[in-house]
Write a protein that holds these residues in place. Structure first.
Motif, PDB file in Angstrom:
ATOM      1  N   MET A  86      -7.963  -0.337  -2.784  1.00 23.44           N
ATOM      2  CA  MET A  86      -7.101   0.523  -3.151  1.00 23.44           C
ATOM      3  C   MET A  86      -7.199   2.200  -3.235  1.00 23.44           C
ATOM      4  SD  MET A  86      -5.641   0.562  -7.201  1.00 23.44           S
ATOM      5  CE  MET A  86      -5.585  -0.894  -7.282  1.00 23.44           C
ATOM      6  N   TRP A  87      -6.145   2.709  -2.761  1.00 24.13           N
ATOM      7  CA  TRP A  87      -6.150   4.214  -2.814  1.00 24.13           C
ATOM      8  C   TRP A  87      -5.229   4.679  -3.923  1.00 24.13           C
ATOM      9  CZ3 TRP A  87      -8.504   7.524   0.760  1.00 24.13           C
ATOM     10  CH2 TRP A  87      -9.468   6.964   1.801  1.00 24.13           C
ATOM     11  N   VAL A  88      -5.689   5.834  -4.421  1.00 20.23           N
ATOM     12  CA  VAL A  88      -4.797   6.548  -5.261  1.00 20.23           C
ATOM     13  C   VAL A  88      -5.018   8.020  -4.835  1.00 20.23           C
ATOM     14  CG1 VAL A  88      -5.557   5.232  -7.275  1.00 20.23           C
ATOM     15  CG2 VAL A  88      -6.935   7.106  -6.855  1.00 20.23           C
ATOM     16  N   ALA A 141       1.837   7.820   3.110  1.00 20.72           N
ATOM     17  CA  ALA A 141       0.771   8.225   3.893  1.00 20.72           C
ATOM     18  C   ALA A 141       0.059   6.766   4.372  1.00 20.72           C
ATOM     19  CB  ALA A 141      -0.282   9.138   3.138  1.00 20.72           C
ATOM     20  N   PRO A 142      -0.804   7.157   5.303  1.00 19.91           N
ATOM     21  CA  PRO A 142      -1.530   5.513   5.882  1.00 19.91           C
ATOM     22  C   PRO A 142      -2.212   4.812   5.004  1.00 19.91           C
ATOM     23  CG  PRO A 142      -1.930   7.455   7.497  1.00 19.91           C
ATOM     24  CD  PRO A 142      -1.033   8.097   6.388  1.00 19.91           C
ATOM     25  N   GLU A 143      -2.711   5.405   4.003  1.00 18.88           N
ATOM     26  CA  GLU A 143      -3.388   4.846   2.875  1.00 18.88           C
ATOM     27  C   GLU A 143      -2.718   4.253   1.795  1.00 18.88           C
ATOM     28  OE1 GLU A 143      -5.763   8.557   4.285  1.00 18.88           O
ATOM     29  OE2 GLU A 143      -3.719   8.189   3.846  1.00 18.88           O
ATOM     30  N   LYS A 144      -1.242   4.530   1.808  1.00 16.98           N
ATOM     31  CA  LYS A 144      -0.310   4.078   0.880  1.00 16.98           C
ATOM     32  C   LYS A 144      -1.210   4.040  -0.607  1.00 16.98           C
ATOM     33  CE  LYS A 144       3.129   2.788   3.615  1.00 16.98           C
ATOM     34  NZ  LYS A 144       2.910   3.494   4.600  1.00 16.98           N
ATOM     35  N   PRO A 145      -1.038   4.981  -1.207  1.00 18.20           N
ATOM     36  CA  PRO A 145      -1.863   5.214  -2.554  1.00 18.20           C
ATOM     37  C   PRO A 145      -0.921   4.148  -3.663  1.00 18.20           C
ATOM     38  CG  PRO A 145      -0.757   7.486  -1.948  1.00 18.20           C
ATOM     39  CD  PRO A 145      -0.917   6.562  -0.655  1.00 18.20           C
ATOM     40  N   GLU A 146      -1.513   3.472  -4.324  1.00 16.39           N
ATOM     41  CA  GLU A 146      -0.934   2.573  -5.273  1.00 16.39           C
ATOM     42  C   GLU A 146      -0.718   3.628  -6.586  1.00 16.39           C
ATOM     43  OE1 GLU A 146      -2.049  -1.494  -5.524  1.00 16.39           O
ATOM     44  OE2 GLU A 146      -2.941  -1.499  -3.661  1.00 16.39           O
ATOM     45  N   VAL A 147      -1.604   4.400  -6.882  1.00 16.38           N
ATOM     46  CA  VAL A 147      -1.119   5.316  -8.084  1.00 16.38           C
ATOM     47  C   VAL A 147      -1.054   6.801  -7.764  1.00 16.38           C
ATOM     48  CG1 VAL A 147      -2.059   6.041 -10.245  1.00 16.38           C
ATOM     49  CG2 VAL A 147      -2.309   3.542  -9.565  1.00 16.38           C
ATOM     50  N   ILE A 148       0.008   7.494  -7.971  1.00 15.82           N
ATOM     51  CA  ILE A 148       0.258   8.831  -7.486  1.00 15.82           C
ATOM     52  C   ILE A 148       0.389   9.645  -8.720  1.00 15.82           C
ATOM     53  CG2 ILE A 148       1.490  10.216  -6.148  1.00 15.82           C
ATOM     54  CD1 ILE A 148       2.375   7.896  -4.424  1.00 15.82           C
ATOM     55  N   ALA A 149      -0.749  10.372  -8.962  1.00 17.19           N
ATOM     56  CA  ALA A 149      -0.732  11.385 -10.325  1.00 17.19           C
ATOM     57  C   ALA A 149      -0.246  12.818  -9.945  1.00 17.19           C
ATOM     58  CB  ALA A 149      -1.856  11.362 -11.062  1.00 17.19           C
ATOM     59  N   VAL A 150       1.031  12.949 -10.204  1.00 19.17           N
ATOM     60  CA  VAL A 150       1.510  14.364  -9.858  1.00 19.17           C
ATOM     61  C   VAL A 150       1.710  15.385 -10.950  1.00 19.17           C
ATOM     62  CG1 VAL A 150       3.939  13.366  -9.662  1.00 19.17           C
ATOM     63  CG2 VAL A 150       3.481  15.356  -8.382  1.00 19.17           C
TER      64      VAL A 150
END
Length: 246
Positions: free
Chosen positions: A1-3, A40-49
């Motif tokens: 998993m990516w974030v 993005a290619p990594e398709k982050p499942e959690v994006i903290a902005v």
């Protein structure tokens, strides 16, 4: 998993993407749109902005409830928490018009700060993105860097500013990098990495703060203010997230 931890910058957005269980696998990017991070290619499942999500129709007191809740925790750093006005005010592209609408849709009547107005285009961007793509609502979380550092500092407000008169302040930057290192969540060379073109050192530092929150949420943690999060009229969550305190 990516974030991903994300902050606004001159180029648009700066993001640090990381694989949750492999801290050495990361990428620092600047992109013109937030959608580019979500896709993005990594398709982050959690994006903290670091950008407000969920807008009120009217405001009571000094901004949205999340802002009112976290401001007292931050001591001298609470001025970094802008009071976000009503949706209609945020949608205004002229400063005078935004002030007029904000004053008419707030109790007590409150206009818009110049600093707050400067981020309205990015607030409109994230609002439009989440309303157009409901699948992203469960992936994108609002954070605030100073609240992340508050949590990393054992729930204590920091005694050094990050910037002084708009310029990065060395001792304050070093304090925050020290907290990131102490957390053990990020590799040292990432904490001290130079910012990419189109972003400043403090933008990268704020994205790294968001990344620590994203990692915690991905592992089943996270602490929202308020808890549970509210919802705006479009169903978007209204909460600022930080790391769960043990």
């Amino acid at each position: 998993m990516w974030v991903a931890g994300v902050d606004g910058c001159r180029a648009g957005w700066i993001a640090v993407l990381m694989r949750v269980d492999e801290p050495q696998a990361y990428r620092i990017v600047t992109v013109p749109t937030l959608a580019a991070i979500a896709d993005a290619p990594e398709k982050p499942e959690v994006i903290a902005v670091d950008m407000p999500i969920g807008l009120p129709e009217r405001t009571q007191g000094s901004g949205r409830l999340p802002e009112q809740l976290i401001r007292p925790l931050l001591g001298q750093r609470q001025s970094s928490v802008f009071a976000i006005p009503s949706r209609r005010a945020v949608e205004a592209e002229d400063y005078g018009e935004a002030c007029t609408i904000a004053a008419a849709t707030s109790e007590p009547s409150r206009k818009v700060s110049r600093q707050g107005f400067a981020i309205f285009p990015k607030i409109r961007e994230i609002d439009a993105l989440l309303r157009a793509r409901p699948d992203l609502v469960t992936r994108v979380y609002e954070v605030h860097p100073e609240l992340a550092f508050w949590a990393l500092n054992n729930a204590k407000a920091l005694d050094q500013p990050k910037k002084v008169k708009g310029v990065p302040y060395g001792p304050g930057m070093a304090l925050r990098r020290g907290l990131l290192k102490q957390s053990g969540l990020l590799p040292d060379h990432l904490i001290h990495a130079p910012p990419p073109r189109g972003a400043a050192a403090d933008d990268l530092l704020d994205a790294l703060a968001g990344l620590t929150v994203a990692l915690d949420i991905a592992r089943g943690g996270g602490q929202p203010f308020p808890d549970p999060p509210g919802r705006d009229v479009h169903g978007l969550p209204v909460a600022i997230w930080t790391l769960r305190r043990s």
